[in-house]
Design a protein around this motif. Structure first.
Motif, PDB file in Angstrom:
ATOM      1  N   ASP A 161      -7.662   4.430   3.644  1.00 43.27           N
ATOM      2  CA  ASP A 161      -8.085   3.022   3.737  1.00 43.27           C
ATOM      3  C   ASP A 161      -7.025   2.163   4.419  1.00 43.27           C
ATOM      4  OD1 ASP A 161     -10.380   3.751   2.442  1.00 43.27           O
ATOM      5  OD2 ASP A 161      -9.713   3.063   0.454  1.00 43.27           O
ATOM      6  N   SER A 162      -5.765   2.511   4.204  1.00 43.23           N
ATOM      7  CA  SER A 162      -4.672   1.704   4.758  1.00 43.23           C
ATOM      8  C   SER A 162      -4.212   2.217   6.115  1.00 43.23           C
ATOM      9  CB  SER A 162      -3.484   1.705   3.784  1.00 43.23           C
ATOM     10  OG  SER A 162      -3.886   1.263   2.509  1.00 43.23           O
ATOM     11  N   LYS A 163      -4.888   3.273   6.606  1.00 45.16           N
ATOM     12  CA  LYS A 163      -4.557   3.880   7.901  1.00 45.16           C
ATOM     13  C   LYS A 163      -3.087   4.315   7.975  1.00 45.16           C
ATOM     14  CE  LYS A 163      -8.222   1.426  10.326  1.00 45.16           C
ATOM     15  NZ  LYS A 163      -8.600   0.532  11.444  1.00 45.16           N
TER      16      LYS A 163
ATOM     17  N   GLN B  64      -7.087   8.465  -0.727  1.00 44.42           N
ATOM     18  CA  GLN B  64      -7.996   7.351  -0.401  1.00 44.42           C
ATOM     19  C   GLN B  64      -7.214   6.108   0.029  1.00 44.42           C
ATOM     20  OE1 GLN B  64     -10.210   7.161  -4.055  1.00 44.42           O
ATOM     21  NE2 GLN B  64     -11.832   8.535  -3.316  1.00 44.42           N
TER      22      GLN B  64
ATOM     23  N   LYS C 287       0.808  -1.220   0.000  1.00 47.36           N
ATOM     24  CA  LYS C 287       0.000   0.000   0.000  1.00 47.36           C
ATOM     25  C   LYS C 287       0.847   1.280   0.000  1.00 47.36           C
ATOM     26  CE  LYS C 287      -3.862  -2.279   0.104  1.00 47.36           C
ATOM     27  NZ  LYS C 287      -4.701  -2.330  -1.105  1.00 47.36           N
TER      28      LYS C 287
END
Length: 590
Positions: free
Chosen positions: A146-148, A142, A110
């Motif tokens: 989403d992957s923090k 995003q 990511k």
């Protein structure tokens, strides 16, 4: 023949030598690149980051890393290789970003996927392709959310806010800047210990500056000021200096927006040297804009125009223009129009047209504003009219140049002609004056005028044959009086209209009786006639040698030589010369 042969061989050798060297050098590079593959990935990775500023070695180690990964068919290392190779936002590395996306998705990495979209956004933003930049920055944001990936989420949020600000969406940008600022402030406050991590501190001040500037653009000036004051707490840290100088410039802009022009000048002037030292010329140009417009507002037009021209010279070199400085260009155009300096006016009309062209590409919101508020056809019309005026002025200038040259030649000819006339008149005047002198001498001789020098000679002769017994005065007294009379004549004391026999006798150390008898015996005239003859002799001498004396009135002449009034002077003059003074002068100058 042999010389020609050996010469040809020598030339062929010279041509072969550099080619041979180049081939050897390239072979050596290939050998070096191939030999790098034997190194470990860690060694290649470390060498790559150690040489980020060296173009040749940057490429060499990045390519070696990728080549090693492809040879070993290591997908993770391929992704890492493209991550390294696309570190720079340059055209030749851009295609590697799509490869990075491909391999990062394949291995579900990511962070690398985020980095690829983030770098694509930066690439497009640098080239002012804002739609593409926004699309890629949104994807990066995003992925981070989403992957923090909180840190990278903050970086993407800041990039999105900057893009929103560039396209004129200041209110939306303010929300994002505020969120990023609060995140970085919290990190700073939560850091353990009393010391501040350099990178954390730099990130915090950067977000503070961006938020302060956003407040200013939204017209919330007090909040901008408050943040600028908060930043001053970090002045003691060396790493804070670059951001603090940007905040100082933002403070100058806030002062300007609040019409605090003197404070704006002080802040902008302080910011300039450090921006120059750091080669941040965009900010230098903004400083000169603030300085110029503030001085103009304070009535210092010449100084203000000088600073605005410095601003323009920087933007000419940079090839880019900051939208907020457009009023400076509008002022310069009007300033030179009011002074009828057509060339300068035309230059700044062209700069405004160029400004609008760049703004249309760089800043969408500026383009819309210009469409609504600036009458571009009027600018183009003004540009056309100025060009026509300058062309017409050039023709007129050539015409007046020819006329001017002609007038100068005529003037030179006239000056030379007049000089010749003046020289001729002066020559004639001198000749006439010599004639007048001869005529005057003739008149003097004709009327038997006896000069003072003649009388002096006569005195000496008489003294030599002086019969002392007849005068019944001692020889010593006679000699003393005659010497005193000589001094009296030499010093022209006789021009004193109040002189009497008694006053003169007293000065000569004798009495009026002795003085009168001595003058009577030696000059054969009374004391009064003695004085009058001296005065007439002086008048005639002045008429002969003093050009200005003949311009005197008769009364002025009389007073000049010792007569109290003109009447006795005129009568005695007539008796001596046969003419009254006015007749004599007329005869003399005829």
């Amino acid at each position: 023949m042999n010389n020609l042969y050996f010469g040809s061989v020598y030339l062929l050798f010279l041509c072969w030598l550099p080619n041979s060297y180049a081939q050897t050098h390239r072979s050596k590079e290939i050998v070096e690149a191939d030999s790098l593959i034997t190194k470990s990935y860690q060694e290649l990775n470390d060498a790559f980051y150690d040489n980020l500023t060296n173009d040749d070695l940057y490429d060499l180690y990045a390519n070696a890393f990728l080549k090693k990964a492809y040879q070993e068919k290591d997908t993770v290392k391929m992704a890492r290789g493209y991550f390294n190779k696309t570190y720079r936002s340059e055209d030749k590395y851009f295609t590697g970003l799509d490869s990075l996306i491909k391999y990062a998705q394949f291995i579900d990495k990511k962070f690398w996927l985020w980095a690829a979209y983030y770098r694509k956004g930066t690439y497009y933003s640098d080239r002012r392709e804002f739609k593409k930049a926004l699309a890629n920055e949104i994807k990066a944001y995003q992925i981070a959310v989403d992957s923090k990936l909180e840190h990278y989420e903050d970086m993407s949020l800041t990039s999105l806010a900057i893009l929103k600000q560039k396209v004129g969406n200041n209110q939306e940008a303010l929300k994002d800047f505020k969120k990023s600022y609060l995140y970085n402030r919290q990190l700073l406050y939560n850091a353990p210990g009393d010391t501040i991590d350099k990178n954390m501190g730099i990130a915090y001040l950067n977000r503070l500056h961006l938020l302060s500037n956003s407040y200013r653009l939204n017209g919330i000036l007090d909040s901008a000021n408050q943040l600028n004051m908060e930043a001053q707490k970090y002045r003691k840290y060396p790493w804070a200096k670059p951001n603090l100088n940007k905040i100082r410039l933002n403070g100058a802009e806030v002062h300007f927006d609040k019409s605090e022009y003197a404070l704006a000048i002080d802040s902008a002037a302080l910011a300039v040297p450090e921006f120059i030292e750091n080669e941040n010329f965009k900010s230098v140009a903004v400083c000169y804009y603030i300085l110029g417009m503030s001085k103009i507002k304070l009535g210092q037009k010449k100084e203000g125009v000088r600073d605005l021209r410095k601003m323009d010279s920087i933007y000419v070199v940079l090839g880019n223009i900051y939208p907020a400085v457009r009023p400076g260009y509008e002022y310069l155009k009007k300033y030179y129009a009011s002074r009828r300096e057509l060339k300068n006016q035309l230059y700044f009309v062209e700069q405004l047209l160029r400004f609008d062209s760049i703004a249309h590409t760089n800043y969408a919101f500026v383009s819309n504003e210009i469409t609504e508020k600036i009458d571009k056809p009027n600018l183009l019309q003004e540009h056309k009219e100025l060009q026509e005026q300058l062309a017409d002025t050039s023709k007129k200038s050539k015409k007046w140049y020819v006329i001017g040259i002609g007038l100068i030649l005529i003037l030179i000819f006239e000056i030379l002609r007049r000089k010749r006339i003046i020289r001729k008149k002066n020559r004639e005047k001198d000749e006439l004056h010599d004639y007048y002198k001869k005529q005057f001498d003739f008149l003097i001789a004709k009327n038997e005028i006896h000069t003072i020098e003649h009388n002096k000679k006569e005195v000496l002769d008489v003294t030599a044959r002086m019969p002392v017994d007849e005068l019944d005065i001692s020889k010593e007294i006679i000699t003393s009086v005659l010497q005193g009379l000589r001094r009296f004549e030499d010093q022209q004391k006789f021009v004193d209209a109040d002189i009497t026999a008694s006053s003169l006798a007293k000065k000569l150390g004798t009495n009026a009786n002795y003085l009168g008898r001595i003058i009577k015996f030696h000059y054969q005239k009374s004391f009064r006639n003695y004085l009058n003859d001296l005065r007439l002799d002086l008048a005639l001498n002045k008429l002969r040698n003093d050009k200005s004396f003949k311009n005197f009135s008769v009364e002025a002449m009389a007073r000049e030589v010792g007569f109290k009034t003109a009447e006795p002077f005129s009568k005695l003059f007539k008796k001596r010369t046969g003419f009254y003074p006015s007749e004599f002068i007329k005869q003399f100058t005829s």
